[in-house]
Design a protein around this motif. Structure first.
Motif, PDB file in Angstrom:
ATOM      1  N   ARG A   7       0.815  -1.216   0.000  1.00  0.00           N
ATOM      2  CA  ARG A   7       0.000   0.000   0.000  1.00  0.00           C
ATOM      3  C   ARG A   7       0.850   1.268   0.000  1.00  0.00           C
ATOM      4  O   ARG A   7       0.541   2.219  -0.736  1.00  0.00           O
ATOM      5  CB  ARG A   7      -0.990  -0.021   1.168  1.00  0.00           C
ATOM      6  N   VAL A  10       2.054   1.723  -3.542  1.00  0.00           N
ATOM      7  CA  VAL A  10       0.980   2.238  -4.392  1.00  0.00           C
ATOM      8  C   VAL A  10       0.819   3.742  -4.178  1.00  0.00           C
ATOM      9  O   VAL A  10       0.666   4.514  -5.129  1.00  0.00           O
ATOM     10  CB  VAL A  10      -0.350   1.504  -4.093  1.00  0.00           C
ATOM     11  N   HIS A  14       1.400   6.729  -6.958  1.00  0.00           N
ATOM     12  CA  HIS A  14       0.375   7.740  -7.240  1.00  0.00           C
ATOM     13  C   HIS A  14       0.967   9.148  -7.116  1.00  0.00           C
ATOM     14  O   HIS A  14       0.660  10.038  -7.924  1.00  0.00           O
ATOM     15  CB  HIS A  14      -0.791   7.560  -6.267  1.00  0.00           C
ATOM     16  N   TRP A  29     -13.011   0.270 -14.429  1.00  0.00           N
ATOM     17  CA  TRP A  29     -12.424  -0.293 -13.208  1.00  0.00           C
ATOM     18  C   TRP A  29     -13.457  -1.041 -12.363  1.00  0.00           C
ATOM     19  O   TRP A  29     -13.112  -1.947 -11.609  1.00  0.00           O
ATOM     20  CB  TRP A  29     -11.761   0.805 -12.375  1.00  0.00           C
ATOM     21  N   GLY A  54      -2.297  -2.315 -11.804  1.00  0.00           N
ATOM     22  CA  GLY A  54      -2.626  -2.263 -10.382  1.00  0.00           C
ATOM     23  C   GLY A  54      -3.410  -1.019 -10.019  1.00  0.00           C
ATOM     24  O   GLY A  54      -4.297  -1.058  -9.149  1.00  0.00           O
ATOM     25  N   LEU A  55      -3.099   0.096 -10.686  1.00  0.00           N
ATOM     26  CA  LEU A  55      -3.810   1.340 -10.429  1.00  0.00           C
ATOM     27  C   LEU A  55      -5.294   1.205 -10.746  1.00  0.00           C
ATOM     28  O   LEU A  55      -6.150   1.760 -10.051  1.00  0.00           O
ATOM     29  CB  LEU A  55      -3.200   2.462 -11.275  1.00  0.00           C
ATOM     30  N   ARG A  58      -7.269  -0.055  -7.870  1.00  0.00           N
ATOM     31  CA  ARG A  58      -7.255   0.743  -6.642  1.00  0.00           C
ATOM     32  C   ARG A  58      -8.644   1.195  -6.203  1.00  0.00           C
ATOM     33  O   ARG A  58      -8.953   1.143  -5.004  1.00  0.00           O
ATOM     34  CB  ARG A  58      -6.321   1.941  -6.826  1.00  0.00           C
ATOM     35  N   LYS A  61     -10.277  -1.151  -4.103  1.00  0.00           N
ATOM     36  CA  LYS A  61      -9.487  -1.500  -2.916  1.00  0.00           C
ATOM     37  C   LYS A  61      -8.892  -2.904  -3.013  1.00  0.00           C
ATOM     38  O   LYS A  61      -8.842  -3.641  -2.028  1.00  0.00           O
ATOM     39  CB  LYS A  61     -10.324  -1.346  -1.640  1.00  0.00           C
ATOM     40  N   LEU A  63      -5.547  -5.341  -4.329  1.00  0.00           N
ATOM     41  CA  LEU A  63      -4.127  -5.409  -4.654  1.00  0.00           C
ATOM     42  C   LEU A  63      -3.919  -6.588  -5.589  1.00  0.00           C
ATOM     43  O   LEU A  63      -4.502  -7.661  -5.375  1.00  0.00           O
ATOM     44  CB  LEU A  63      -3.286  -5.575  -3.385  1.00  0.00           C
TER      45      LEU A  63
END
Length: 242
Positions: A7, A10, A14, A29, A54-55, A58, A61, A63
């Protein structure tokens, strides 16, 4: 279990995206499941694709545990990070070990990220898909989630220098609806359907991409069939054969 490394990484990514002023356009998404296992499948045009894949997860929530070549896990910097984020090493001489690791992750409710082309496409077009993603989804009883990224090749890809300056480069991400992988269906047929869906998403991302090359020296990132100067798939295969 607390994610003591993933986290924060990530969050750092960002922050870097904001510093670089990347224009990220992510749609679909919501097709990534909020709970339970899934195989996230993407095209592969950049060393950074897994970050943007991975974004996309997000907002839900989630991973993503990516399957990556084992040499990345041996690197003195990336290795500890990859292991701490519970990504999955792939030693091609012991593929069954990586497969078993990914299968266990899916059965425990994780999302596993796979690039079924196996390597970066230098032509920026889709290569042949390997069937491992479909077989994993079948055996684990989880869906396949297709997606496509575009623009990431302008940041860092094979044969071109990295561009990590504040460059305002757009990155377009499209995530499609989940594809079921019934156990009684041939994995090859599922793989062909999956590739077709990723192709549709890639074309949608390309159409939505907000910029075009600025001049003759800026056409390298555009596929030949779209008028760019990237090598054709045939030229890439010939070069790899040599």
């Amino acid at each position: 279990m607390a994610e003591l490394v993933y986290r924060p990484v990530v969050g750092l990514a960002h922050t870097l995206f904001k510093a670089w002023d990347l224009k990220i356009d992510c749609k679909g998404w919501e097709n990534i499941p909020r709970t339970g296992g899934a195989v996230l499948v993407s095209n592969h045009i950049s060393y950074l694709d897994f970050i943007f894949n991975g974004l996309a997860a997000r907002p839900q929530k989630r991973l993503v545990r990516f399957m990556a070549k084992e040499s990345v896990f041996r690197h003195k910097i990336s290795g500890p990070l990859m292991r701490s984020m519970k990504h999955i090493p792939v030693d091609r001489s012991q593929g069954e070990k990586a497969y078993a690791h990914a299968l266990a992750s899916l059965r425990s409710g994780e999302i596993v990220g796979i690039f079924p082309e196996a390597t970066i496409s230098r032509s920026f077009t889709l290569k042949t898909f390997k069937s491992g993603a479909a077989r994993l989804a079948q055996e684990a009883g989880v869906p396949l989630v297709p997606m496509a990224v575009w623009g990431t090749q302008r940041l860092w890809t094979k044969g071109h220098p990295r561009n990590f300056k504040r460059s305002h480069i757009p990155v377009t991400i499209r995530v499609g609806e989940a594809i079921q992988a019934p156990k009684d269906k041939y994995a090859g047929a599922i793989t062909r359907h999956l590739r077709d869906r990723v192709q549709e998403l890639l074309e949608a991302a390309q159409r939505a991409y907000p910029v075009r090359p600025t001049g003759p020296q800026d056409t390298w990132w555009v596929p030949a069939h779209l008028g760019g100067t990237a090598p054709t798939p045939e030229e890439v295969r010939a070069a790899e054969a040599r």
